[in-house]
Write an enzyme that holds these catalytic residues in place. Structure first.
Site, PDB file in Angstrom:
ATOM      1  N   LYS A 193     102.611  -0.958 -83.324  1.00  0.00           N
ATOM      2  CA  LYS A 193     101.318  -0.324 -83.568  1.00  0.00           C
ATOM      3  C   LYS A 193     101.060   0.829 -82.600  1.00  0.00           C
ATOM      4  O   LYS A 193     100.319   1.745 -82.923  1.00  0.00           O
ATOM      5  CB  LYS A 193     100.200  -1.361 -83.501  1.00  0.00           C
ATOM      6  CG  LYS A 193     100.328  -2.345 -84.662  1.00  0.00           C
ATOM      7  CD  LYS A 193      99.211  -3.342 -84.746  1.00  0.00           C
ATOM      8  CE  LYS A 193      99.310  -4.186 -86.004  1.00  0.00           C
ATOM      9  NZ  LYS A 193     100.418  -5.173 -85.962  1.00  0.00           N
TER      10      LYS A 193
HETATM   11  C1  LIG Z   1     100.877  -5.807 -87.117  1.00  0.00           C
HETATM   12  C2  LIG Z   1     102.233  -6.389 -87.037  1.00  0.00           C
HETATM   13  C3  LIG Z   1     103.001  -6.644 -88.194  1.00  0.00           C
HETATM   14  C4  LIG Z   1     102.464  -6.395 -89.585  1.00  0.00           C
HETATM   15  O1  LIG Z   1     102.355  -5.015 -89.878  1.00  0.00           O
HETATM   16  P1  LIG Z   1     101.504  -4.554 -91.153  1.00  0.00           P
HETATM   17  O2  LIG Z   1     101.453  -3.073 -91.072  1.00  0.00           O
HETATM   18  O3  LIG Z   1     100.159  -5.189 -90.999  1.00  0.00           O
HETATM   19  O4  LIG Z   1     102.227  -5.044 -92.363  1.00  0.00           O
HETATM   20  C5  LIG Z   1     104.288  -7.128 -88.030  1.00  0.00           C
HETATM   21  N1  LIG Z   1     104.788  -7.405 -86.807  1.00  0.00           N
HETATM   22  C6  LIG Z   1     104.078  -7.201 -85.688  1.00  0.00           C
HETATM   23  C7  LIG Z   1     104.688  -7.549 -84.384  1.00  0.00           C
HETATM   24  C8  LIG Z   1     102.780  -6.680 -85.748  1.00  0.00           C
HETATM   25  O5  LIG Z   1     102.081  -6.481 -84.623  1.00  0.00           O
END
Ligand SMILES: *Cc1c(COP(=O)(O)O)cnc(C)c1O
Length: 464
Positions: free
Chosen positions: A112
């Protein structure tokens, strides 16, 4: 470039307004009115560019003239200068024609950061120009909160209020939020569940007067700008393994469908993506959709991969909009059915159209641990539970072993040390820069599940 809502009833907006707005006024999500294309020659000309320069080229057509080219470049360079790998998103070979793209070299060790670090700077840039302020309120079950706090801390024009369910996020995740000492960061431990936190945020957004009073905004993954920034690493990986002269497949551990939708968008721009594999844990609403064409929600079950413990994948709406040839009224009807009856079905032709590109599969906790163990034995590398699901599902479901497969590693193994240790007997160490995390002082408020109390808290904290 203008943006339209997936429900078809909201005003068309330019990029900077979409950035600040988040959710459209009709309840839909913003998408570009058309997908800009990078033809094969244009893609070849991107090979070998430093990551921030690649990002500027991929993002430019979406941003248009709402952010000057030089400002965009500076923002991207500044954002990725804080990452801890010179390649920003390095690829590590995991097998024949199989790569793991490490998306955990940002400040909070989850993918993120790749978008949030850019989006935080874009917010500040646009707000500065408009001479205005924003209050960001968000709920987190783990990674989003720390990533948002890290990206927005100490920014001049933004206050950030992050709710987490008290005692229900991992100690590392909690401390990555609560040990940040910045005047504009306000952590709240809510005496309830993640769903309670989300309901509180919704209640604030549902109060138009309050919304306007504090200039409320959001940075959750429904924000188009986050998806946009994520498109970049699909090009980065694709070009590295031979695109546009070879097709490729991606595997993505998925919760809200934001990350994998960015892969869909890269394909819409011309990257030759032949397959997208969607990995889930026991919360397998997406797997079931790909198996049946029905989307039906159920109770959320806790797993070793908590960032995918989700029952409604908000960004799936963006795919629906495309599957239904951008018919906002139909999308609105389907999402209303989901809300009122807990499910909807797409017709056979749309389901098949989705299956032409997507595959989905699930792994329970035992299979997740097993995938971590096998990868460690085969390569000596540790994977976090989310990344392990992605790689395991991708490897099992790839259609053509001769087509390069890139599996997205979405978190650093040290973010989920218990699962990794159970699987391998190895304790993944936090990087040195975070070594003192468990001893730093925490600051947070504790609030009940009460929207009125939360509103007063926000007013008080953001000042006049
Ligand atoms: C947020 C997250 C996901 C999921 O991603 P999306 O964009 O919501 O599908 C997967 N793995 C980790 C470690 C995350 O922090």
């Amino acid at each position: 470039m203008h943006y339209v809502s997936t429900r078809g009833q909201a005003p068309h907006l330019a990029f900077d307004d979409v950035l600040l707005t988040g959710l459209a006024r009709d309840g839909g999500l913003y998408v570009p009115e058309s997908w800009p294309r990078l033809d094969a020659d244009a893609q070849r000309s991107l090979r070998g560019l430093p990551y921030p320069a690649l990002a500027a080229r991929v993002m430019a057509p979406f941003v248009g003239d709402t952010v000057a080219e030089d400002d965009l470049k500076r923002i991207l360079e500044d954002a990725y200068a804080g990452f801890h790998h010179a390649a920003v998103a390095p690829l590590r070979q995991a097998g024949p024609e199989t790569w793991v793209m490490e998306l955990f070299h940002g400040p909070t060790l989850a993918f993120k950061d790749y978008a949030m670090q850019v989006v935080g700077r874009l917010f500040d840039h646009v707000l500065e120009r408009r001479n205005s302020r924003l209050t960001i309120v968000g709920a987190t079950s783990g990674d989003t909160g720390s990533s948002a706090i890290e990206a927005l801390r100490d920014r001049d024009n933004i206050d950030v209020v992050i709710l987490h369910p008290k005692g229900r996020v991992s100690p590392i995740q909690q401390r990555q939020m609560t040990t940040v000492q910045a005047a504009n960061v306000h952590n709240v431990a809510v005496d309830g569940t993640f769903d309670d936190c989300q309901a509180l945020v919704k209640a604030l957004f549902g109060d138009d007067a309050f919304r306007d009073e504090v200039n409320l905004s959001a940075v959750n993954s429904i924000n188009w700008a986050r998806i946009l920034v994520q498109i970049v690493y699909y090009f980065h990986a694709g070009l590295a393994v031979g695109a546009p002269d070879r097709g490729l497949a991606f595997s993505v551990p998925t919760g809200n469908f934001g990350n994998v939708f960015a892969g869909w968008a890269a394909r819409a721009m011309g990257l030759p993506v032949e397959q997208l594999v969607v990995g889930s844990n026991r919360n397998d609403i997406l797997t079931r959709f790909f198996e049946t064409g029905h989307m039906t929600t159920g109770p959320v079950q806790p797993t070793l991969s908590p960032s995918m413990d989700i029952q409604v994948s908000s960004n799936f709406e963006r795919l629906l909009f495309e599957l239904y040839a951008r018919d906002g009224a139909t999308v609105d009807r389907l999402l209303t059915t989901l809300r009122e009856h807990g499910g909807f079905a797409v017709d056979d032709a749309r389901w098949r159209a989705a299956l032409a590109l997507f595959d989905g599969d699930r792994r329970d906790d035992a299979a997740t641990r097993d995938a971590i163990t096998r990868h460690w034995r085969a390569t000596g590398e540790l994977l976090d539970p989310h990344s392990a699901i992605g790689l395991d599902v991708g490897t099992a479901r790839r259609r053509d072993p001769a087509t390069p497969l890139v599996s997205l590693a979405t978190a650093h193994p040290a973010k989920f040390p218990d699962a990794v240790e159970q699987a391998t007997g190895r304790h993944p160490a936090l990087p040195d820069r975070l070594a003192d995390l468990m001893t730093l002082e925490e600051t947070y408020a504790e609030l009940p599940v009460d929207a009125g109390v939360l509103k007063s808290f926000v007013r008080e904290r953001i000042g006049p």
